[in-house]
Design a protein around this motif. Structure first.
Motif, short mmCIF file in Angstrom:
data_model
loop_
_atom_site.label_atom_id
_atom_site.label_comp_id
_atom_site.label_asym_id
_atom_site.label_seq_id
_atom_site.Cartn_x
_atom_site.Cartn_y
_atom_site.Cartn_z
N LEU A 89 -49.13 21.86 31.63
CA LEU A 89 -49.21 20.88 30.55
C LEU A 89 -47.91 20.09 30.38
CD1 LEU A 89 -51.01 23.13 27.89
CD2 LEU A 89 -52.01 21.15 29.01
N GLU A 90 -47.00 20.19 31.34
CA GLU A 90 -45.68 19.56 31.17
C GLU A 90 -45.78 18.06 30.92
OE1 GLU A 90 -46.53 21.41 33.93
OE2 GLU A 90 -44.71 22.25 34.84
N GLU A 91 -46.80 17.43 31.50
CA GLU A 91 -46.93 15.98 31.35
C GLU A 91 -47.39 15.60 29.94
OE1 GLU A 91 -46.38 13.46 33.83
OE2 GLU A 91 -45.30 15.21 34.64
N GLU A 92 -48.13 16.54 29.31
CA GLU A 92 -48.75 16.21 28.02
C GLU A 92 -47.93 16.68 26.83
OE1 GLU A 92 -52.93 17.28 27.54
OE2 GLU A 92 -52.92 17.67 29.70
N ILE A 110 -53.11 24.36 21.11
CA ILE A 110 -52.80 23.27 22.03
C ILE A 110 -53.99 22.93 22.92
CG2 ILE A 110 -51.25 22.50 23.87
CD1 ILE A 110 -49.76 22.91 21.29
N ILE A 111 -54.61 23.96 23.48
CA ILE A 111 -55.67 23.67 24.44
C ILE A 111 -57.00 23.44 23.74
CG2 ILE A 111 -56.96 24.57 26.44
CD1 ILE A 111 -54.35 26.03 27.22
N ARG A 112 -57.34 24.34 22.77
CA ARG A 112 -58.66 24.21 22.14
C ARG A 112 -58.65 23.42 20.83
NH1 ARG A 112 -59.92 30.32 23.09
NH2 ARG A 112 -60.29 30.29 25.34
N GLU A 120 -40.46 31.05 25.87
CA GLU A 120 -41.82 31.47 26.15
C GLU A 120 -42.78 30.28 26.12
OE1 GLU A 120 -42.83 34.22 27.25
OE2 GLU A 120 -45.01 34.07 27.00
N PHE A 121 -42.57 29.36 25.13
CA PHE A 121 -43.39 28.13 25.09
C PHE A 121 -43.25 27.35 26.39
CE2 PHE A 121 -43.91 28.32 20.38
CZ PHE A 121 -45.26 28.00 20.33
N LYS A 122 -42.00 27.21 26.85
CA LYS A 122 -41.71 26.50 28.11
C LYS A 122 -42.52 27.13 29.26
CE LYS A 122 -38.15 23.46 27.76
NZ LYS A 122 -38.33 22.04 28.04
N THR A 123 -42.42 28.44 29.30
CA THR A 123 -43.09 29.15 30.40
C THR A 123 -44.60 28.95 30.34
OG1 THR A 123 -41.42 30.81 29.95
CG2 THR A 123 -43.06 31.38 31.57
N GLN A 124 -45.14 29.14 29.14
CA GLN A 124 -46.60 29.03 28.97
C GLN A 124 -47.10 27.63 29.33
OE1 GLN A 124 -49.00 31.14 27.61
NE2 GLN A 124 -47.66 32.92 27.42
N ILE A 125 -46.34 26.62 28.92
CA ILE A 125 -46.76 25.24 29.17
C ILE A 125 -46.75 24.94 30.67
CG2 ILE A 125 -45.91 22.88 28.93
CD1 ILE A 125 -45.48 23.65 25.96
N MET A 154 -39.98 6.03 29.26
CA MET A 154 -40.07 7.26 28.46
C MET A 154 -41.48 7.83 28.48
SD MET A 154 -39.11 7.62 24.44
CE MET A 154 -40.59 8.06 23.59
N ASN A 155 -41.54 9.13 28.60
CA ASN A 155 -42.83 9.79 28.60
C ASN A 155 -43.41 9.84 27.19
OD1 ASN A 155 -44.54 10.89 30.43
ND2 ASN A 155 -43.07 12.45 31.09
N ILE A 156 -44.68 9.53 27.07
CA ILE A 156 -45.32 9.69 25.76
C ILE A 156 -46.17 10.94 25.80
CG2 ILE A 156 -46.99 8.70 24.15
CD1 ILE A 156 -45.86 5.96 24.89
N TYR A 157 -45.88 11.85 24.89
CA TYR A 157 -46.56 13.14 24.91
C TYR A 157 -47.69 13.19 23.91
CZ TYR A 157 -42.50 14.63 27.58
OH TYR A 157 -41.54 14.75 28.53
N ARG A 158 -48.68 14.00 24.23
CA ARG A 158 -49.81 14.19 23.34
C ARG A 158 -49.38 14.98 22.11
NH1 ARG A 158 -53.61 18.40 22.99
NH2 ARG A 158 -52.98 19.45 24.89
N ALA A 159 -48.50 15.89 22.31
CA ALA A 159 -48.06 16.71 21.19
C ALA A 159 -46.62 17.17 21.40
CB ALA A 159 -48.97 17.92 21.03
N HIS A 160 -45.95 17.41 20.27
CA HIS A 160 -44.60 17.95 20.29
C HIS A 160 -44.62 19.33 19.65
CE1 HIS A 160 -43.73 13.73 20.91
NE2 HIS A 160 -42.45 14.00 21.15
N ILE A 161 -43.97 20.27 20.32
CA ILE A 161 -43.84 21.59 19.71
C ILE A 161 -42.37 21.74 19.31
CG2 ILE A 161 -44.02 24.08 20.07
CD1 ILE A 161 -46.08 23.37 22.30
N LEU A 162 -42.17 21.89 18.01
CA LEU A 162 -40.80 22.00 17.51
C LEU A 162 -40.50 23.47 17.20
CD1 LEU A 162 -41.28 18.99 17.32
CD2 LEU A 162 -40.35 19.00 15.02
N VAL A 163 -39.47 23.99 17.84
CA VAL A 163 -39.09 25.37 17.55
C VAL A 163 -37.74 25.33 16.84
CG1 VAL A 163 -38.67 27.65 18.52
CG2 VAL A 163 -40.29 26.11 19.62
N CYS A 164 -37.68 25.94 15.70
CA CYS A 164 -36.43 25.91 14.94
C CYS A 164 -35.33 26.66 15.69
CB CYS A 164 -36.64 26.55 13.57
SG CYS A 164 -35.15 26.54 12.58
N ASN A 165 -34.18 26.00 15.73
CA ASN A 165 -33.05 26.58 16.43
C ASN A 165 -31.94 26.91 15.44
OD1 ASN A 165 -31.62 27.36 18.73
ND2 ASN A 165 -30.64 25.36 18.93
#
Lengths: 122, 599
Positions: free
Chosen positions: B37-40, B83-85, B27-32, B1-12
């Motif tokens: 940053l897909e690995e992180e 996320i970045i800064r 849009e988050f998917k695209t930006q990442i 399992m991949n361990i991520y630096r951060a999780h972005i939760l978008v309410c569905n």
């Protein structure tokens, strides 16, 4: 018990465990009134969540009647800094979120607090 | 399992989705992807997170920051700044992140609690009642240590006397004096008993203390044993309190294990042991002589006093008997001193009293207030007032042995003496609040039903007298009362008061006498006008359909369990009064409020 020194030693140890373990103390009001309002499944859910998340810094305990019958089941969370939050009308679902949000992520579940319950209509 | 630096939760959730949450997720998917940053990072769609009014909602873990009302244009900023800064985007923080200090979060910030002074309840809701260590952590057994290692029995009694503590079980006899009588009584064996046979309807102070802080009672009884020279105690508790019994048993076992009960406590040579006796729930067993008879294994019936228990009690030996709440005060009095305790309360009644507040009040619950607090403060400030905008009518204090305090006396300071002047009594602590919808004759009938039922039957004034009074009340509430009935009630009540054997019978007429004193007009309305002003007594009221408001929907007819409402389309429905059982189901369900009570 043979001496006051012995009593004071127990007091010291117990106080250290209650307030000085650098962790959370979670108390569920479990007198007859709390249990009748549904405190048992709440306690079980808290215990289960704490176990699943392997949280070693949480002291989950029962306590007596906290006094506010209409807000039972009541759960109190005291954080490592001694800040106290009282959650009212807790059910198992809310209990799970309290562990995840408040204890794990340090965010108080404001919508479950006693203040929120009191401002809501009966 | 991949361990991520951060999780972005978008309410569905539905609401967020209706405001473009799906596009925000994409849009988050695209930006990442764009920022490699897909690995992180991972973006997750969540179920509704209950912040619908603030949607669309985005939460970023591990910090748990909640962004609200996020628009698609905001996504770039969240990714580049947060996320970045690592900088939180303040302008998107919603209501949840507003000044936390302004929100009421804990019980001690609430009016219900702020007005209380907790002595007897000091540990209830604070410690784990099944852990002797936690009791000890909060100064438990320190009072016992102080008494055994540094005080004489006379000094202990002096402190209790000076504190001004009076019996919390109802009668209010000075506790220290009782201890002194028992200490002075001659006898080879003495006993210390605790009355935990709490029987008043609506009262649960003693249960809460036993369930929340059983060690305080054990410690106090041991202190009492030292003061009156007894080595054996009994706690008489109702079998209907299984959790209290369980926690008491655990506490007694722990105390024995730690050498706080048993032989040679604190190495002083003082011995004290404690046993539980279960009561089968007869109200009369809360009366002291009946209680001791019951502990002896006999039928729980009272006997005449004197001799008082201090002289001849359990097995004819001198016995000290106090109520749970009285005992719970003792360790605090010993530790903090008589002056401290007597500085709380009113001039003649010291300390605090626990009340079980119930009935028509916002904040039902257990409250401990300094004696001398006014009824107004209890009802309006601690209790939060009467629900549904109704008027406060009266408070029944002291349960079936007590009396009512009408709204006109709401400013009375609650203490032993002032209540007696008003024809009520402190009692054990039941406080039932009533609003304008309460019929006082019906209230008196309710308590008389209880006392008539609980009369042990030993003495005729109580056995027969309560029955006759109940019959008269039944007659009045049925609309069949006559003017003489009130005189008969008063004569009976006064005679029973002076002739009954024990407190149960002597106090049984109190609800009648006090409602007659303040609400005689209601009795008269029942008798002369055949009206129950509060619309409670079923024989004196009817449910009626207002023909003009009725829309002939037929709901009332369907919910009527007696099948007595008939009608048809475009014709107002009618209730057949001969068949109506006055359950009120129709009135509750009528969507047009066309059904009303005709009192």
């Amino acid at each position: 018990m043979k001496s006051i020194a012995e009593l004071n030693q127990i007091k010291k140890d117990a106080l250290a465990r209650i307030s000085g373990n650098n962790g959370f103390r979670v108390m569920v009001g479990m007198a007859t009134c709390g249990i009748a309002a549904g405190a048992k499944p709440v306690f079980n859910t808290l215990a289960e969540e704490i176990k699943q998340r392997e949280l070693s810094n949480v002291d989950l305990t029962i306590t007596g009647c906290i006094g506010s019958c209409r807000l039972e089941p009541l759960v109190e969370v005291i954080d490592p800094l001694g800040r106290r939050v009282t959650y009212a009308k807790v059910d198992p679902q809310k209990a799970a979120r309290i562990v995840a949000e408040h204890i794990v992520n340090g965010r108080i579940c404001l919508d479950y607090t006693i203040g929120a319950a009191l401002s809501a209509p009966n | 399992m991949n361990i991520y630096r951060a999780h972005i939760l978008v309410c569905n959730g539905e609401k967020c989705n209706s405001q473009n949450a799906q596009a925000i997720y994409d849009e988050f998917k695209t930006q990442i992807k764009k920022n490699k940053l897909e690995e992180e990072l991972t973006v997750v769609q969540t179920g509704c997170i209950d912040q619908c009014s603030q949607g669309p909602v985005v939460i970023i873990y591990p910090s748990g920051v909640i962004y609200t009302m996020v628009r698609i244009e905001d996504v770039t900023e969240i990714v580049t700044e947060h996320i970045i800064r690592g900088n939180v985007v303040n302008r998107l923080l919603g209501g949840e992140n507003i000044n936390l200090d302004s929100v009421i979060k804990s019980l001690d910030q609430v009016d219900f609690f702020k007005r209380q002074v907790r002595i007897a309840l000091r540990n209830c809701g604070v410690i784990n009642p099944e852990s002797i260590e936690e009791y000890i952590a909060y100064d438990g057994y320190q009072a016992l240590a102080k008494v055994l290692t540094g005080m004489t029995p006379e000094q202990v009694i002096e402190v209790v006397k000076e504190s001004g503590l009076r019996g919390r079980g109802g009668a209010g006899f000075p506790t220290g004096v009782k201890w002194e009588f028992t200490a002075r009584a001659k006898g080879d064996q003495k006993y210390v008993c605790c009355n935990a046979d709490e029987g008043d309807p609506g009262a649960f102070m003693d249960r809460s203390i036993l369930e929340g802080d059983p060690h305080s009672v054990i410690e106090a009884m041991t202190i009492a044993g030292f003061a009156v020279d007894s080595n054996q105690g009994y706690i008489y508790v109702r079998a209907e309190y299984p959790i209290a019994v369980k926690r008491l048993n655990i506490a007694i076992a722990q105390a024995k294990e730690h050498g706080l009960l048993g032989k040679d406590i604190f190495g002083t040579g003082f011995n004290f042991d404690l046993e539980i006796r279960l009561g089968a729930g007869a109200f009369v067993c809360g009366e002291e002589t009946a209680l001791m008879t019951s502990i002896e294994g006999k039928r729980g019936e009272p006997r005449p006093r004197p001799p008082f228990p201090a002289v001849k009690g359990l097995w004819q030996k001198p016995t000290l008997l106090n109520n749970v709440e009285s005992y719970a005060n003792i360790p605090a009095i010993i530790l903090k001193g008589a002056q401290w305790f007597s500085s709380i309360g009113s001039e003649k009644s010291k300390g605090t009293k626990v009340f079980a507040v119930g009935g028509k009040i916002q904040n039902t619950g257990l409250v401990e207030i300094p004696i001398g607090t006014t009824l107004r403060e209890v009802v309006y400030e601690i209790g939060g007032g009467i629900p549904n905008g109704k008027e406060f009518k009266a408070a029944q204090i002291g349960g079936p042995s007590g009396g009512c305090i009408p709204a006109s006396h709401v400013d009375v300071a609650i203490d032993y003496n002032s209540l007696v002047q008003l024809g009520a009594m402190m009692g054990s602590g039941g406080l039932i609040i009533m609003d304008e919808d309460t019929c006082m004759v019906d209230l008196a009938k309710f308590f008389l039903e209880f006392t008539a039922d609980e009369s042990c039957g030993k003495c005729p004034p109580c056995r027969i007298g309560t029955k006759r009074m109940l019959e008269i009340l039944q007659r009045i509430t049925d609309g069949k009362g006559t003017a003489e009935d009130i005189d008969k009630l008063e004569i009976l009540a006064k005679n029973i008061r002076v002739s009954a054997l024990c407190g149960l019978g002597q106090s049984a007429p109190n609800p009648i006498l006090s409602t007659l004193r303040y609400f005689r007009n209601e009795y008269m309305a029942h008798i002369q006008d055949k009206k129950c002003l509060a619309g409670v007594c079923k024989s004196l009221m009817q449910y009626v359909i207002n023909a003009e408001a009725c829309r002939s929907c037929g709901i009332c007819s369907r919910v009527c369990p007696a099948g007595c409402i008939k009608g048809e389309k475009n014709v107002p429905y009618v209730i057949d009064q001969t068949k109506c059982i006055k359950c009120g189901a129709c009135m509750e369900k009528c969507p047009f409020k066309a059904i009303y009570k005709n009192a």
